[in-house]
Scaffold this active site. Structure first.
Site, PDB file in Angstrom:
ATOM      1  N   ASP A 143      -7.950  -0.781 -86.707  1.00 59.72           N
ATOM      2  CA  ASP A 143      -8.047  -1.973 -87.561  1.00 59.72           C
ATOM      3  C   ASP A 143      -9.322  -1.960 -88.402  1.00 59.72           C
ATOM      4  O   ASP A 143      -9.286  -2.225 -89.610  1.00 59.72           O
ATOM      5  CB  ASP A 143      -8.017  -3.242 -86.702  1.00 59.72           C
ATOM      6  CG  ASP A 143      -6.778  -3.312 -85.835  1.00 59.72           C
ATOM      7  OD1 ASP A 143      -5.861  -2.496 -86.034  1.00 59.72           O
ATOM      8  OD2 ASP A 143      -6.735  -4.181 -84.942  1.00 59.72           O
ATOM      9  N   ASP A 150      -4.032   4.625 -81.097  1.00 59.97           N
ATOM     10  CA  ASP A 150      -5.417   4.889 -81.541  1.00 59.97           C
ATOM     11  C   ASP A 150      -6.394   5.087 -80.383  1.00 59.97           C
ATOM     12  O   ASP A 150      -7.304   5.901 -80.484  1.00 59.97           O
ATOM     13  CB  ASP A 150      -5.916   3.845 -82.557  1.00 59.97           C
ATOM     14  CG  ASP A 150      -5.996   2.424 -82.038  1.00 59.97           C
ATOM     15  OD1 ASP A 150      -5.473   2.137 -80.943  1.00 59.97           O
ATOM     16  OD2 ASP A 150      -6.584   1.592 -82.758  1.00 59.97           O
ATOM     17  N   SER A 175      -1.929 -13.656 -86.374  1.00 56.28           N
ATOM     18  CA  SER A 175      -0.700 -13.031 -86.864  1.00 56.28           C
ATOM     19  C   SER A 175      -0.677 -11.530 -86.583  1.00 56.28           C
ATOM     20  O   SER A 175       0.312 -10.859 -86.862  1.00 56.28           O
ATOM     21  CB  SER A 175      -0.553 -13.266 -88.363  1.00 56.28           C
ATOM     22  OG  SER A 175      -1.662 -12.709 -89.035  1.00 56.28           O
TER      23      SER A 175
HETATM   24  C1  GLA Z   1      -4.715  -3.826 -82.050  1.00 53.18           C
HETATM   25  C2  GLA Z   1      -5.967  -2.999 -81.842  1.00 53.18           C
HETATM   26  C3  GLA Z   1      -5.845  -1.617 -82.476  1.00 53.18           C
HETATM   27  C4  GLA Z   1      -4.547  -0.929 -82.048  1.00 53.18           C
HETATM   28  C5  GLA Z   1      -3.355  -1.871 -82.206  1.00 53.18           C
HETATM   29  C6  GLA Z   1      -2.093  -1.284 -81.655  1.00 53.18           C
HETATM   30  O1  GLA Z   1      -4.539  -4.141 -83.400  1.00 53.18           O
HETATM   31  O2  GLA Z   1      -7.097  -3.653 -82.390  1.00 53.18           O
HETATM   32  O3  GLA Z   1      -6.961  -0.832 -82.145  1.00 53.18           O
HETATM   33  O4  GLA Z   1      -4.636  -0.451 -80.746  1.00 53.18           O
HETATM   34  O5  GLA Z   1      -3.577  -3.115 -81.584  1.00 53.18           O
HETATM   35  O6  GLA Z   1      -1.690  -0.187 -82.387  1.00 53.18           O
END
Ligand code: GLA
Length: 387
Positions: free
Chosen positions: A174, A36, A125
């Site tokens: 996320d 991302d 988690s």
């Molecule tokens: C965490 C970060 C996301 C993404 C993931 C890995 O969850 O908050 O932005 O980079 O790691 O895919």
């Protein structure tokens, strides 16, 4: 849950008159990891677990925070006129960061708030308890004060606050998954353009399972920011020989033709993951649309190997969970999910293999690591709401 958080609010603040309760979900990512912030694609879905927030406006400018997940911290107080990150403020740095980010955009709450929280995402988690807390805060501010923001804006503000206020250089996945979740659907998001499309993820003969290693992953100040920096260094070298804005712009052929430009060997491995993982994600969503779950699962497995060997964000316990899953007939695919360094795996498991999966992976994990894993069947939920 609504009753639970309301009851606590009443205990702490005398009554529940005029209190509103909001919810925002956590997420699990099916494929597209560490893509991302590299301008690539991701494929997460919102969960039905998340963060519940009970709120009431105050007459003064005070902010009070209480979390049922951190009861020993008691009620933490501050003021909307003096919001800054403080180590001692613990979890409240997340909602405070969001209020601060709204203020920075000229959206000023005109009074203080009493806030009581309850979250049912297991802490640490890797299922985005922090993003759900940011999104529920943004959604609450919009509703309470009438700020003109969309759910995508709320996701962007959440990410901005996490980057600038909490020092974690996360991408948009996320917060976007939490703010834009849709029941029974995963979100195919191009992080370079924020164009997205929903894809139904209800499988006729299989379940999506999350397995928690119970190895806490903490991303603030972790190797996460280092991975991001390594990817950016690789991109810079590549930009010397090919005109691209992000690693996500590169096809596999282009990467292979130009990878010699990357000076540092470690950075080259990070970039390889980012490029290949992005292409895998595009192929996986295509496979899902064609009902080719077997191919989807195979790409999940490849994703794990790449995250383990090239991106180096797995850990021994997670590798055990994945290896043991791969041994079971009826496991279509299994991989680490989320930021890494602990946390959870995500697996697609045929319905008739679910019991075997829980039993065999659970006991092998205990035997090999001494730790206990927790298993959940994923229910895909909707984005934020007022309850
Ligand atoms: C965490 C970060 C996301 C993404 C993931 C890995 O969850 O908050 O932005 O980079 O790691 O895919």
């Amino acid at each position: 849950m609504k009753e639970k958080v309301l009851q606590k609010f009443g205990e702490l603040h005398g009554n529940t008159e005029g209190v509103s309760v909001y919810f925002a979900p956590g997420r699990v990512n099916m494929i597209g990891e560490h893509t991302d912030y590299n301008g690539g694609h991701v494929f997460p879905c919102a969960l039905t677990i998340g963060t519940y927030m009970a709120v009431r406006k105050r007459e003064d400018r005070k902010l009070t925070f209480y979390s049922m997940n951190f009861e020993d911290l008691g009620v933490l107080e501050s003021s909307i006129d003096d919001i800054k990150p403080e180590k001692s403020a613990g979890w409240t740095n997340y909602p405070k960061g969001v209020i601060w980010a709204f203020q920075g955009k000229g959206m000023n709450p005109d009074c203080g708030l009493d806030i009581v929280l309850y979250g049912n995402i297991p802490n640490g988690s890797g299922l985005s308890s922090s993003a759900s807390l940011e999104v529920v805060t943004g959604y609450m501010l919009k509703d309470q004060f009438g700020f003109d923001v969309s759910n995508v804006d709320i996701a962007l503000i959440g990410q901005y606050s996490e980057n600038q206020f909490n020092g974690m250089n996360c991408g948009i996945m996320d917060q976007f998954a939490s703010a834009m979740g849709k029941k029974d659907n995963a979100i195919f998001l191009d992080t370079a353009t924020l164009k997205y499309e929903y894809a139904p993820l209800v499988l006729a003969d299989a379940k999506v399972m999350v397995t928690n290693s119970n190895v806490k992953h903490s991303l603030v100040g972790s190797d996460y920011n280092t991975r991001r920096a390594e990817s950016e260094a690789a991109l810079k070298d590549l930009q010397g020989v090919i005109d691209v804005k992000t690693l996500g712009d590169l096809s596999i052929e282009e990467f292979e033709a130009h990878k010699g430009a990357i000076k540092d060997e470690t950075c080259a491995k990070r970039a390889k993951h980012a490029v290949y993982e992005n292409q895998r994600t595009i192929r996986a969503v295509e496979a899902l649309k064609n009902n080719d779950i077997a191919l989807f699962g195979k790409l999940m497995n490849e994703s794990h190997v790449s995250l383990r060997d090239d991106y180096a964000v797995s850990c021994d316990e997670i590798d055990v969970l994945v290896e043991e899953a791969w041994k079971i007939d009826g496991v279509v695919g299994s991989r680490i999910t989320g930021g890494g360094f602990g946390g959870c795996t995500v697996s697609i498991v045929k319905n008739d293999a679910v019991d075997t999966f829980i039993h065999q992976v659970g006991s092998a994990y205990k035997a090999r690591t001494g730790k206990t894993a927790d298993f959940y069947v994923v229910e895909i939920g909707a984005g934020p709401s007022k309850l």
